[in-house]
Design a protein around this motif. Structure first.
Motif, PDB file in Angstrom:
ATOM      1  N   ALA A   1       0.856  -1.184   0.000  1.00  0.00           N
ATOM      2  CA  ALA A   1       0.000   0.000   0.000  1.00  0.00           C
ATOM      3  C   ALA A   1       0.892   1.234   0.000  1.00  0.00           C
ATOM      4  CB  ALA A   1      -0.917   0.006   1.216  1.00  0.00           C
ATOM      5  N   ASP A   2       0.565   2.203  -0.859  1.00  0.00           N
ATOM      6  CA  ASP A   2       1.305   3.465  -0.936  1.00  0.00           C
ATOM      7  C   ASP A   2       0.369   4.603  -0.547  1.00  0.00           C
ATOM      8  OD1 ASP A   2       3.495   2.086  -1.978  1.00  0.00           O
ATOM      9  OD2 ASP A   2       2.847   2.400  -4.053  1.00  0.00           O
ATOM     10  N   ILE A   3       0.846   5.483   0.293  1.00  0.00           N
ATOM     11  CA  ILE A   3       0.068   6.668   0.634  1.00  0.00           C
ATOM     12  C   ILE A   3       0.823   7.896   0.145  1.00  0.00           C
ATOM     13  CG2 ILE A   3       1.007   6.805   2.993  1.00  0.00           C
ATOM     14  CD1 ILE A   3      -1.845   7.910   3.756  1.00  0.00           C
ATOM     15  N   GLN A   4       0.139   8.717  -0.647  1.00  0.00           N
ATOM     16  CA  GLN A   4       0.741   9.889  -1.249  1.00  0.00           C
ATOM     17  C   GLN A   4       0.378  11.138  -0.450  1.00  0.00           C
ATOM     18  OE1 GLN A   4      -0.432   9.851  -5.393  1.00  0.00           O
ATOM     19  NE2 GLN A   4      -0.063   7.650  -5.553  1.00  0.00           N
ATOM     20  N   LEU A   5       1.207  12.166  -0.609  1.00  0.00           N
ATOM     21  CA  LEU A   5       0.971  13.400   0.143  1.00  0.00           C
ATOM     22  C   LEU A   5      -0.386  14.021  -0.175  1.00  0.00           C
ATOM     23  CD1 LEU A   5       4.378  15.319   0.205  1.00  0.00           C
ATOM     24  CD2 LEU A   5       3.148  14.272   2.107  1.00  0.00           C
ATOM     25  N   GLY A   6      -0.900  13.765  -1.381  1.00  0.00           N
ATOM     26  CA  GLY A   6      -2.205  14.303  -1.750  1.00  0.00           C
ATOM     27  C   GLY A   6      -3.323  13.845  -0.838  1.00  0.00           C
ATOM     28  N   GLU A   7      -3.119  12.710  -0.159  1.00  0.00           N
ATOM     29  CA  GLU A   7      -4.128  12.214   0.774  1.00  0.00           C
ATOM     30  C   GLU A   7      -4.121  13.002   2.083  1.00  0.00           C
ATOM     31  OE1 GLU A   7      -7.260   9.479   1.485  1.00  0.00           O
ATOM     32  OE2 GLU A   7      -6.143   9.955  -0.327  1.00  0.00           O
ATOM     33  N   LEU A   8      -3.032  13.716   2.322  1.00  0.00           N
ATOM     34  CA  LEU A   8      -2.866  14.401   3.599  1.00  0.00           C
ATOM     35  C   LEU A   8      -2.911  15.917   3.486  1.00  0.00           C
ATOM     36  CD1 LEU A   8       0.162  12.260   4.846  1.00  0.00           C
ATOM     37  CD2 LEU A   8      -2.254  11.848   5.280  1.00  0.00           C
ATOM     38  N   LEU A   9      -2.592  16.450   2.310  1.00  0.00           N
ATOM     39  CA  LEU A   9      -2.492  17.897   2.153  1.00  0.00           C
ATOM     40  C   LEU A   9      -3.842  18.540   1.908  1.00  0.00           C
ATOM     41  CD1 LEU A   9       0.735  18.161  -0.030  1.00  0.00           C
ATOM     42  CD2 LEU A   9       0.509  18.509   2.430  1.00  0.00           C
ATOM     43  N   ASP A  10      -3.860  19.842   2.022  1.00  0.00           N
ATOM     44  CA  ASP A  10      -5.061  20.646   1.796  1.00  0.00           C
ATOM     45  C   ASP A  10      -5.547  20.457   0.360  1.00  0.00           C
ATOM     46  OD1 ASP A  10      -7.040  22.522   1.574  1.00  0.00           O
ATOM     47  OD2 ASP A  10      -5.870  24.184   2.383  1.00  0.00           O
ATOM     48  N   TYR A  11      -6.783  20.012   0.205  1.00  0.00           N
ATOM     49  CA  TYR A  11      -7.356  19.738  -1.120  1.00  0.00           C
ATOM     50  C   TYR A  11      -7.370  20.982  -1.992  1.00  0.00           C
ATOM     51  CZ  TYR A  11     -10.733  18.066  -4.596  1.00  0.00           C
ATOM     52  OH  TYR A  11     -11.348  17.697  -5.764  1.00  0.00           O
ATOM     53  N   ASP A  12      -7.647  22.141  -1.420  1.00  0.00           N
ATOM     54  CA  ASP A  12      -7.847  23.362  -2.194  1.00  0.00           C
ATOM     55  C   ASP A  12      -6.556  24.112  -2.508  1.00  0.00           C
ATOM     56  OD1 ASP A  12     -10.642  23.190  -2.392  1.00  0.00           O
ATOM     57  OD2 ASP A  12     -10.830  23.882  -0.328  1.00  0.00           O
ATOM     58  N   SER A  13      -5.411  23.615  -2.039  1.00  0.00           N
ATOM     59  CA  SER A  13      -4.157  24.331  -2.247  1.00  0.00           C
ATOM     60  C   SER A  13      -3.531  23.914  -3.570  1.00  0.00           C
ATOM     61  CB  SER A  13      -3.198  24.047  -1.080  1.00  0.00           C
ATOM     62  OG  SER A  13      -1.979  24.708  -1.273  1.00  0.00           O
ATOM     63  N   ASP A  14      -3.776  24.699  -4.635  1.00  0.00           N
ATOM     64  CA  ASP A  14      -3.230  24.377  -5.948  1.00  0.00           C
ATOM     65  C   ASP A  14      -1.712  24.451  -5.979  1.00  0.00           C
ATOM     66  OD1 ASP A  14      -5.801  24.038  -6.858  1.00  0.00           O
ATOM     67  OD2 ASP A  14      -5.977  26.085  -7.637  1.00  0.00           O
ATOM     68  N   ILE A  15      -1.127  25.309  -5.153  1.00  0.00           N
ATOM     69  CA  ILE A  15       0.318  25.472  -5.167  1.00  0.00           C
ATOM     70  C   ILE A  15       1.037  24.204  -4.704  1.00  0.00           C
ATOM     71  CG2 ILE A  15       0.580  26.369  -2.812  1.00  0.00           C
ATOM     72  CD1 ILE A  15       2.583  28.394  -3.954  1.00  0.00           C
ATOM     73  N   LEU A  16       0.321  23.351  -3.955  1.00  0.00           N
ATOM     74  CA  LEU A  16       0.912  22.101  -3.461  1.00  0.00           C
ATOM     75  C   LEU A  16       0.712  20.930  -4.413  1.00  0.00           C
ATOM     76  CD1 LEU A  16      -0.117  22.283   0.313  1.00  0.00           C
ATOM     77  CD2 LEU A  16       2.097  22.833  -0.694  1.00  0.00           C
ATOM     78  N   ASP A  17      -0.020  21.135  -5.512  1.00  0.00           N
ATOM     79  CA  ASP A  17      -0.317  20.042  -6.438  1.00  0.00           C
ATOM     80  C   ASP A  17       0.924  19.289  -6.931  1.00  0.00           C
ATOM     81  OD1 ASP A  17      -3.022  20.256  -6.216  1.00  0.00           O
ATOM     82  OD2 ASP A  17      -3.317  21.373  -8.076  1.00  0.00           O
ATOM     83  N   PRO A  18       2.025  19.995  -7.288  1.00  0.00           N
ATOM     84  CA  PRO A  18       3.186  19.249  -7.809  1.00  0.00           C
ATOM     85  C   PRO A  18       3.804  18.262  -6.835  1.00  0.00           C
ATOM     86  CG  PRO A  18       3.348  21.569  -8.412  1.00  0.00           C
ATOM     87  CD  PRO A  18       2.221  21.457  -7.430  1.00  0.00           C
ATOM     88  N   ILE A  19       3.611  18.437  -5.513  1.00  0.00           N
ATOM     89  CA  ILE A  19       4.234  17.519  -4.561  1.00  0.00           C
ATOM     90  C   ILE A  19       3.249  16.491  -4.017  1.00  0.00           C
ATOM     91  CG2 ILE A  19       5.936  19.254  -3.916  1.00  0.00           C
ATOM     92  CD1 ILE A  19       4.421  19.541  -1.241  1.00  0.00           C
ATOM     93  N   LYS A  20       2.009  16.539  -4.464  1.00  0.00           N
ATOM     94  CA  LYS A  20       1.015  15.594  -3.949  1.00  0.00           C
ATOM     95  C   LYS A  20       1.291  14.159  -4.381  1.00  0.00           C
ATOM     96  CE  LYS A  20      -2.774  18.907  -3.380  1.00  0.00           C
ATOM     97  NZ  LYS A  20      -4.111  19.350  -3.839  1.00  0.00           N
ATOM     98  N   GLY A  21       2.143  13.981  -5.395  1.00  0.00           N
ATOM     99  CA  GLY A  21       2.462  12.635  -5.861  1.00  0.00           C
ATOM    100  C   GLY A  21       3.586  11.959  -5.108  1.00  0.00           C
ATOM    101  N   ILE A  22       4.250  12.660  -4.178  1.00  0.00           N
ATOM    102  CA  ILE A  22       5.288  12.027  -3.356  1.00  0.00           C
ATOM    103  C   ILE A  22       4.633  10.990  -2.440  1.00  0.00           C
ATOM    104  CG2 ILE A  22       7.020  12.404  -1.567  1.00  0.00           C
ATOM    105  CD1 ILE A  22       7.425  15.215  -2.720  1.00  0.00           C
ATOM    106  N   PHE A  23       5.220   9.798  -2.367  1.00  0.00           N
ATOM    107  CA  PHE A  23       4.585   8.744  -1.574  1.00  0.00           C
ATOM    108  C   PHE A  23       5.597   7.924  -0.796  1.00  0.00           C
ATOM    109  CE2 PHE A  23       5.440   6.660  -5.669  1.00  0.00           C
ATOM    110  CZ  PHE A  23       6.026   5.470  -5.274  1.00  0.00           C
ATOM    111  N   VAL A  24       5.094   7.285   0.253  1.00  0.00           N
ATOM    112  CA  VAL A  24       5.808   6.226   0.966  1.00  0.00           C
ATOM    113  C   VAL A  24       4.884   5.019   1.002  1.00  0.00           C
ATOM    114  CG1 VAL A  24       7.226   7.764   2.370  1.00  0.00           C
ATOM    115  CG2 VAL A  24       4.993   7.034   3.220  1.00  0.00           C
ATOM    116  N   GLY A  25       5.478   3.848   1.046  1.00  0.00           N
ATOM    117  CA  GLY A  25       4.666   2.637   1.040  1.00  0.00           C
ATOM    118  C   GLY A  25       5.337   1.505   1.792  1.00  0.00           C
ATOM    119  N   PHE A  26       4.532   0.500   2.130  1.00  0.00           N
ATOM    120  CA  PHE A  26       5.024  -0.674   2.843  1.00  0.00           C
ATOM    121  C   PHE A  26       4.382  -1.917   2.231  1.00  0.00           C
ATOM    122  CE2 PHE A  26       5.069   2.926   5.713  1.00  0.00           C
ATOM    123  CZ  PHE A  26       6.372   2.903   6.196  1.00  0.00           C
ATOM    124  N   GLY A  27       5.121  -3.018   2.251  1.00  0.00           N
ATOM    125  CA  GLY A  27       4.604  -4.238   1.674  1.00  0.00           C
ATOM    126  C   GLY A  27       5.046  -5.468   2.450  1.00  0.00           C
TER     127      GLY A  27
END
Length: 241
Positions: free
Chosen positions: A102-128
C-alpha cells in the motif's frame, strides 16, 4: 552534467503541467515495473541485477492505491577467485516474489484546495509484505580442494517485508481523470529467513553482516480503468477577520 540538468528541468515541467486537483478517478489499475537490483548479503561483493513486475491496483482513493505485485528478478555476488571473495563463495538468485503493498501519497494528507501544493502531492511512501521463492546457484563446495561444503539452501520460500519511497506522475484523460500513472521509486526489501544468497554459514567461521536484504530502483506505469468514483475530501475553510 548539462544533459542531466536539462532532463531534470523537463521532469519538473512535466510535473507542473500534469499537476492538478482530482475530481474523480477509476477504481482499478494494472501496470508493469522494471528496474535495477543490488543485494546486501553475507558476501561482501555484490553485482547489479534487474527486476520486472506486474501489479494490480485497487484505488482506495486516487492517492492511496493498494497493490498485489508479482515480481521476478536477479541478485548475484561473490566469485570463484580470492580477489572476488576471500572465502571463494558466489551466488546467483533468480527469485520470484508476491507482495501485497500500500502506498500513501501526500495528496491524501495535504489541503485539497491548495493548488500550489499540487506538484508535490504525488510524493509517496509505502510498505509491503509477502513471500519470496529463492532459486539460487552457488559454489556449494569450496573450490580450493578442501571439499568443504558451505551450509545453506539452494531453494527456499520465505517471508519478506519492504519499504518504498517515490513519486507518482499522473497523465490525465479528456475528462480530467488520471488515466496513466508513471512512478519513480526506491524500494528496500528484507528477507526474514536470510537465504537470498543461499549461504547460512556459522558466524564463528564466516563473517555475517546482517539479515539478507536488497534494494531496487524502478520505473513503472499503471493504466487506470473500471468504475469512475467521485473524489470527495473534507475541505478546510479559514475564518477571515
Amino acid at each position: 552534467m548539462r544533459k542531466l540538468l536539462l532532463a531534470f528541468c523537463g521532469f519538473l515541467l512535466a510535473v507542473s503541467v500534469n499537476a492538478q486537483s482530482i475530481k474523480s478517478f477509476a477504481q482499478f489499475g494494472v501496470g508493469i515495473d522494471g528496474g535495477s537490483t543490488l543485494g546486501y548479503t553475507d558476501l561482501k561483493r555484490q553485482n547489479p541485477g534487474y527486476s520486472a513486475a506486474f501489479h494490480f491496483n485497487y484505488n482506495f482513493s486516487p492517492y492511496f492505491p493498494i497493490s498485489l505485485e508479482l515480481q521476478h528478478g536477479q541478485l548475484s555476488g561473490g566469485g570463484s577467485t580470492l580477489a572476488l571473495d576471500s572465502n571463494l563463495r558466489k551466488y546467483k538468485n533468480n527469485y520470484t516474489a508476491l507482495v501485497l503493498r500500500a502506498d500513501i501519497q501526500l495528496g491524501e494528507l495535504l489541503d485539497y484546495d491548495s493548488d500550489i501544493l499540487d506538484p508535490i502531492k504525488g510524493i509517496f511512501v509505502g510498505f509491503g509484505v509477502g513471500g519470496i521463492n529463492n532459486q539460487v546457484i552457488t559454489n556449494r563446495i569450496k573450490p580450493d580442494g578442501s571439499h568443504y561444503m558451505f551450509p545453506g539452501l539452494d531453494h527456499s520460500r520465505e517471508f519478506i517485508a519492504s519499504g518504498r519511497i517515490g513519486y507518482a506522475l499522473r497523465i490525465y484523460n479528456g475528462f480530467d481523470e488520471p488515466q496513466f500513472v508513471i512512478t519513480f521509486c526506491y524500494i528496500h526489501t528484507f528477507d526474514i529467513g536470510d537465504n537470498l544468497d543461499g549461504y547460512n554459514d556459522p558466524v564463528s567461521k564466516f563473517k555475517n553482516q546482517d539479515t539478507d536484504h536488497y534494494r531496487q530502483i524502478s520505473v513503472g506505469i499503471t493504466y487506470n480503468f473500471g468504475h469512475i468514483q467521485p473524489y470527495y475530501k473534507e475541505r478546510s475553510y479559514r475564518r477571515r477577520n
